[in-house]
Motif scaffolding. Sequence first.
Motif, PDB file in Angstrom:
ATOM      1  N   ASN A 106     -31.360  26.192 -54.789  1.00 51.15           N
ATOM      2  CA  ASN A 106     -30.678  25.988 -53.508  1.00 51.15           C
ATOM      3  C   ASN A 106     -29.214  25.602 -53.711  1.00 51.15           C
ATOM      4  O   ASN A 106     -28.328  26.052 -52.971  1.00 51.15           O
ATOM      5  N   HIS A 109     -27.323  28.674 -54.697  1.00 47.33           N
ATOM      6  CA  HIS A 109     -27.153  29.535 -53.520  1.00 47.33           C
ATOM      7  C   HIS A 109     -26.016  29.027 -52.639  1.00 47.33           C
ATOM      8  O   HIS A 109     -25.158  29.800 -52.188  1.00 47.33           O
ATOM      9  N   CYS A 110     -25.994  27.727 -52.385  1.00 52.92           N
ATOM     10  CA  CYS A 110     -24.956  27.145 -51.540  1.00 52.92           C
ATOM     11  C   CYS A 110     -23.579  27.250 -52.179  1.00 52.92           C
ATOM     12  O   CYS A 110     -22.582  27.534 -51.499  1.00 52.92           O
ATOM     13  N   GLN A 111     -23.521  27.028 -53.490  1.00 48.61           N
ATOM     14  CA  GLN A 111     -22.238  27.101 -54.183  1.00 48.61           C
ATOM     15  C   GLN A 111     -21.673  28.514 -54.143  1.00 48.61           C
ATOM     16  O   GLN A 111     -20.459  28.714 -53.989  1.00 48.61           O
ATOM     17  N   LYS A 113     -22.245  30.726 -51.752  1.00 48.41           N
ATOM     18  CA  LYS A 113     -21.809  30.990 -50.389  1.00 48.41           C
ATOM     19  C   LYS A 113     -20.472  30.314 -50.114  1.00 48.41           C
ATOM     20  O   LYS A 113     -19.614  30.859 -49.426  1.00 48.41           O
ATOM     21  N   LEU A 114     -20.322  29.106 -50.630  1.00 45.98           N
ATOM     22  CA  LEU A 114     -19.066  28.395 -50.444  1.00 45.98           C
ATOM     23  C   LEU A 114     -17.908  29.122 -51.139  1.00 45.98           C
ATOM     24  O   LEU A 114     -16.784  29.157 -50.642  1.00 45.98           O
ATOM     25  N   ALA A 120     -17.966  27.025 -44.700  1.00 45.47           N
ATOM     26  CA  ALA A 120     -19.273  26.733 -45.290  1.00 45.47           C
ATOM     27  C   ALA A 120     -20.363  26.850 -44.240  1.00 45.47           C
ATOM     28  O   ALA A 120     -20.243  26.304 -43.149  1.00 45.47           O
ATOM     29  N   ASN A 123     -26.090  25.254 -43.216  1.00 42.27           N
ATOM     30  CA  ASN A 123     -27.218  24.810 -44.042  1.00 42.27           C
ATOM     31  C   ASN A 123     -26.798  24.510 -45.472  1.00 42.27           C
ATOM     32  O   ASN A 123     -27.617  24.240 -46.322  1.00 42.27           O
ATOM     33  N   CYS A 124     -25.510  24.544 -45.748  1.00 43.51           N
ATOM     34  CA  CYS A 124     -25.014  24.227 -47.085  1.00 43.51           C
ATOM     35  C   CYS A 124     -24.092  23.023 -47.029  1.00 43.51           C
ATOM     36  O   CYS A 124     -23.526  22.713 -45.981  1.00 43.51           O
TER      37      CYS A 124
END
Length: 218
Positions: A106, A109-111, A113-114, A120, A123-124
């Motif tokens: 997770n 995944h967030c990194q 997307k950022l 952002a 959900n991140c």
Amino acid sequence: MWKTVCLSKGWFRYSESHRLHSAAPLWLSSDYRVDVMRDTGELYVWGRNKHGQLASLAAFLLLPQRIDASCFQDEKVIAVWSGWTHLVAQTVDLPLIDSLIRVLQNMEHCQKKLANSTEAPTNCVSTQDDFHMKILKDISCEFLSNIFQALTKETMAKGLKEGQLSKKKYSCAFQSLLPLYSPVVEDFIKVLHEVDKAVAEDLEESFPSVKAQLKTQV
């Protein structure tokens, strides 16, 4: 999985004739109490038991007493932390491994997307929380490396069969563990070769630095 056993505070010097040093990689102590974890995954405690928190009815344990494995659901203890009034033991547990890898997945995944967006997603985590993300990642990697070092071939095989472990999950874990925990990853792949040679070889191809290091050890 985390198992908690409450223990009273204390420091207690145990008799030299009853040492467990030869098979005890971890010693924890405070006023009138000592906790010892053997390399076999057994946990011994002795000393003050004022509140009956050493898994015994005795007020003071003069000799080391092994905490029954049933207290940890018969799982091997691989790490211990001793607090003011408690003791926390970390055991080898497949659901815990799965959870730690999901945390790393997770975060990855967030990194990503950022990095690919000026805004952002909700959900991140935001950029200002990068510091906390790093702490979470460091803790997760440390726990995961401890577990990987204690995994047996039988547990690996069970995890692969039940889907709690897979090539994709191993790959995610290795990306986070490398290069800081390179020796752990290398030893892990060596054992994995005896469980599932195809998966082990695929992982080596995905991580050339690990493959190169393993070749030097042959």
